[in-house]
Design a protein around this motif. Structure first.
Motif, PDB file in Angstrom:
ATOM      1  N   ARG A  12      81.513 116.491  36.316  1.00  0.00           N
ATOM      2  CA  ARG A  12      82.471 116.717  37.514  1.00  0.00           C
ATOM      3  C   ARG A  12      83.412 115.484  37.008  1.00  0.00           C
ATOM      4  NH1 ARG A  12      76.820 114.548  41.288  1.00  0.00           N
ATOM      5  NH2 ARG A  12      76.414 113.250  39.663  1.00  0.00           N
ATOM      6  N   VAL A  13      84.278 115.264  37.455  1.00  0.00           N
ATOM      7  CA  VAL A  13      85.591 114.921  37.400  1.00  0.00           C
ATOM      8  C   VAL A  13      85.760 113.915  38.751  1.00  0.00           C
ATOM      9  CG1 VAL A  13      87.632 115.010  36.609  1.00  0.00           C
ATOM     10  CG2 VAL A  13      87.038 116.497  36.402  1.00  0.00           C
ATOM     11  N   TRP A  14      85.759 112.649  37.808  1.00  0.00           N
ATOM     12  CA  TRP A  14      85.732 111.015  39.170  1.00  0.00           C
ATOM     13  C   TRP A  14      87.071 110.791  38.916  1.00  0.00           C
ATOM     14  CZ3 TRP A  14      81.509 109.788  42.463  1.00  0.00           C
ATOM     15  CH2 TRP A  14      80.799 110.439  42.025  1.00  0.00           C
ATOM     16  N   ARG A  15      87.611 109.619  40.385  1.00  0.00           N
ATOM     17  CA  ARG A  15      88.673 109.518  39.853  1.00  0.00           C
ATOM     18  C   ARG A  15      88.759 108.208  40.141  1.00  0.00           C
ATOM     19  NH1 ARG A  15      93.333 105.889  41.712  1.00  0.00           N
ATOM     20  NH2 ARG A  15      95.196 107.032  40.961  1.00  0.00           N
ATOM     21  N   TYR A  16      89.410 106.685  39.133  1.00  0.00           N
ATOM     22  CA  TYR A  16      88.718 106.303  39.667  1.00  0.00           C
ATOM     23  C   TYR A  16      88.915 104.850  40.491  1.00  0.00           C
ATOM     24  CZ  TYR A  16      88.328 100.789  37.880  1.00  0.00           C
ATOM     25  OH  TYR A  16      88.082  99.656  38.176  1.00  0.00           O
ATOM     26  N   THR A  17      88.972 104.149  41.127  1.00  0.00           N
ATOM     27  CA  THR A  17      90.336 103.347  42.153  1.00  0.00           C
ATOM     28  C   THR A  17      89.615 102.076  42.112  1.00  0.00           C
ATOM     29  OG1 THR A  17      91.520 102.737  43.769  1.00  0.00           O
ATOM     30  CG2 THR A  17      88.906 103.661  44.129  1.00  0.00           C
ATOM     31  N   ALA A  18      90.258 100.899  43.094  1.00  0.00           N
ATOM     32  CA  ALA A  18      89.770  99.762  42.946  1.00  0.00           C
ATOM     33  C   ALA A  18      90.240  99.023  44.617  1.00  0.00           C
ATOM     34  CB  ALA A  18      91.292  98.375  42.228  1.00  0.00           C
ATOM     35  N   LEU A  19      89.238  98.604  44.935  1.00  0.00           N
ATOM     36  CA  LEU A  19      88.970  98.320  45.861  1.00  0.00           C
ATOM     37  C   LEU A  19      89.856  97.323  46.127  1.00  0.00           C
ATOM     38  CD1 LEU A  19      85.424  99.016  46.584  1.00  0.00           C
ATOM     39  CD2 LEU A  19      87.418 100.582  47.803  1.00  0.00           C
ATOM     40  N   GLY A  20      89.762  95.727  46.430  1.00  0.00           N
ATOM     41  CA  GLY A  20      90.369  94.996  46.503  1.00  0.00           C
ATOM     42  C   GLY A  20      91.432  93.458  45.464  1.00  0.00           C
ATOM     43  N   ARG A  21      91.811  94.194  44.407  1.00  0.00           N
ATOM     44  CA  ARG A  21      93.115  93.926  43.875  1.00  0.00           C
ATOM     45  C   ARG A  21      94.936  94.447  44.263  1.00  0.00           C
ATOM     46  NH1 ARG A  21      91.858  95.994  38.796  1.00  0.00           N
ATOM     47  NH2 ARG A  21      89.960  96.980  38.929  1.00  0.00           N
ATOM     48  N   THR A  22      95.409  94.173  43.654  1.00  0.00           N
ATOM     49  CA  THR A  22      96.601  94.168  43.871  1.00  0.00           C
ATOM     50  C   THR A  22      96.804  94.597  42.280  1.00  0.00           C
ATOM     51  OG1 THR A  22      97.635  91.977  43.315  1.00  0.00           O
ATOM     52  CG2 THR A  22      97.896  92.769  45.687  1.00  0.00           C
ATOM     53  N   ASN A  23      97.315  95.418  41.706  1.00  0.00           N
ATOM     54  CA  ASN A  23      98.333  95.856  40.441  1.00  0.00           C
ATOM     55  C   ASN A  23      99.008  95.202  39.852  1.00  0.00           C
ATOM     56  OD1 ASN A  23      96.722  98.679  40.372  1.00  0.00           O
ATOM     57  ND2 ASN A  23      98.894  99.561  41.801  1.00  0.00           N
ATOM     58  N   PRO A  24      98.753  94.818  38.602  1.00  0.00           N
ATOM     59  CA  PRO A  24      99.284  93.309  38.095  1.00  0.00           C
ATOM     60  C   PRO A  24     100.453  94.399  37.511  1.00  0.00           C
ATOM     61  CG  PRO A  24      96.969  94.154  37.074  1.00  0.00           C
ATOM     62  CD  PRO A  24      97.302  94.722  38.325  1.00  0.00           C
ATOM     63  N   TRP A  25     100.633  95.001  37.308  1.00  0.00           N
ATOM     64  CA  TRP A  25     101.654  94.783  36.249  1.00  0.00           C
ATOM     65  C   TRP A  25     102.488  96.540  36.172  1.00  0.00           C
ATOM     66  CZ3 TRP A  25      96.888  93.213  33.742  1.00  0.00           C
ATOM     67  CH2 TRP A  25      95.790  94.616  33.757  1.00  0.00           C
ATOM     68  N   ASP A  26     103.136  97.051  35.727  1.00  0.00           N
ATOM     69  CA  ASP A  26     103.840  98.590  36.119  1.00  0.00           C
ATOM     70  C   ASP A  26     103.457  99.269  34.564  1.00  0.00           C
ATOM     71  OD1 ASP A  26     105.804 100.537  35.759  1.00  0.00           O
ATOM     72  OD2 ASP A  26     107.521 100.164  35.844  1.00  0.00           O
ATOM     73  N   ILE A  27     102.052 100.525  34.954  1.00  0.00           N
ATOM     74  CA  ILE A  27     101.209 100.698  34.069  1.00  0.00           C
ATOM     75  C   ILE A  27     102.184 102.004  34.221  1.00  0.00           C
ATOM     76  CG2 ILE A  27      99.553  99.897  33.916  1.00  0.00           C
ATOM     77  CD1 ILE A  27      98.434 102.164  35.728  1.00  0.00           C
ATOM     78  N   GLY A  28     103.487 102.304  34.614  1.00  0.00           N
ATOM     79  CA  GLY A  28     104.104 103.139  34.048  1.00  0.00           C
ATOM     80  C   GLY A  28     104.015 104.796  34.588  1.00  0.00           C
TER      81      GLY A  28
END
Length: 220
Positions: free
Chosen positions: A51-67
Motif C-alpha cells: 500500500r502506498v501512502w501520501r504524507y501530509t501535515a495537518l497543522g503547520r505551514t511549509n517552512p521552506w522552498d523544497i523545489g
C-alpha cells in the motif's frame, strides 16, 4: 499500526525497489527530494501487495522552498498570505513560532477546512491512503504559557477548532475512497488542566490505522 520494520517505509534517496518489495506499506513524503523517485504504479509493480501512502501535515505551514510544487502542508503559501486569519495568533497579536520557521494553523478559522480538503484530495490520486501528521488537538506545539487570542484555553481549541476540522477532513478523505493513517498512537498525559484521554480515543476512531512515531520512520 504502521511501524518501521513492521511494514512501513519512508521513501529515502537510497531506497531501492528491492527494499520496497520487502515491505507492506510505503510512505511518500514531499519534504524529501527523492519522494517522487518511484511512482505508486512502479511501487505496486515491484510489490503488488504494497500500500502506498501520501504524507501530509495537518497543522503547520511549509517552512521552506523544497523545489516541489507542493510541500507537506497542501494549502499553498499564497493562500495563507491572503488569509492571515488562518494562523494562530496570541493575545498580543503575535504569530507564535511552531519551530523551524513554521507557523501553527488555526484549524477552526472560517473556510480553512474546505480549503485543506480542496488542495489535499487531488494530491492523493494514485495513492491508497494518506498519513496525517501533526496530530495536535490542543495546538500543543505552542507552549501553554502562550494564551491564544481566539480561544480562552486549549480545551476550547480542541472542541471548537480541532475536532470539527479533523472529523470533516477524515469524512471527506474516506468518502473519496482513501485510507487514513493518523500519527496518534502514542499515549498522551492530561493536558493544560484536563484529562485528554477521551479526546484521543475519539481521534483514533477516525483512522483506519495509526502510527507510533518513534517506530514509524526510524525516528528516535
Amino acid at each position: 499500526m504502521l511501524r518501521n520494520g513492521y511494514g512501513a517505509y519512508m521513501l529515502r534517496p537510497e531506497t531501492t525497489l528491492a527494499e520496497i518489495a520487502a515491505v507492506d506499506n510505503v510512505v511518500a513524503n514531499p519534504q524529501t527530494a527523492s519522494w517522487r523517485r518511484f511512482t505508486p504504479e512502479q511501487i505496486r509493480a515491484a510489490n503488488p501487495k504494497c500500500r502506498v501512502w501520501r504524507y501530509t501535515a495537518l497543522g503547520r505551514t511549509n517552512p521552506w522552498d523544497i523545489g516541489e510544487p507542493e510541500g507537506q502542508m497542501p494549502v499553498p503559501p499564497a493562500e495563507f498570505a491572503a488569509r492571515p486569519e488562518w494562523l494562530i495568533v496570541d493575545v498580543d497579536g503575535n504569530i507564535p513560532d511552531y519551530g523551524y520557521g513554521m507557523r501553527q494553523v488555526d484549524q477552526g478559522a472560517p473556510a480553512f477546512t474546505e480549503a485543506y480538503i480542496k488542495y489535499l484530495l487531488p494530491l492523493l490520486r494514485g495513492y491508497d491512503g494518506v498519513v496525517l501528521d501533526d496530530w495536535h488537538p490542543f495546538a500543543e506545539k505552542i507552549p501553554t504559557s502562550v494564551r491564544l487570542a481566539r480561544y480562552p484555553d486549549r480545551e476550547t481549541y480542541c472542541w471548537e477548532a480541532w475536532l470539527p476540522f479533523i472529523s470533516t477532513l477524515c469524512s471527506a478523505v474516506r468518502g473519496a475512497g482513501y485510507k487514513i493513517a493518523g500519527n496518534c498512537a502514542g499515549s498522551v498525559p492530561p493536558y493544560d488542566g484536563f484529562n485528554s484521554h477521551e479526546i484521543w480515543e475519539q481521534n483514533r476512531a477516525l483512522c483506519d490505522t495509526v502510527i507510533y512515531e518513534s517506530f514509524a520512520f526510524g525516528f528516535n
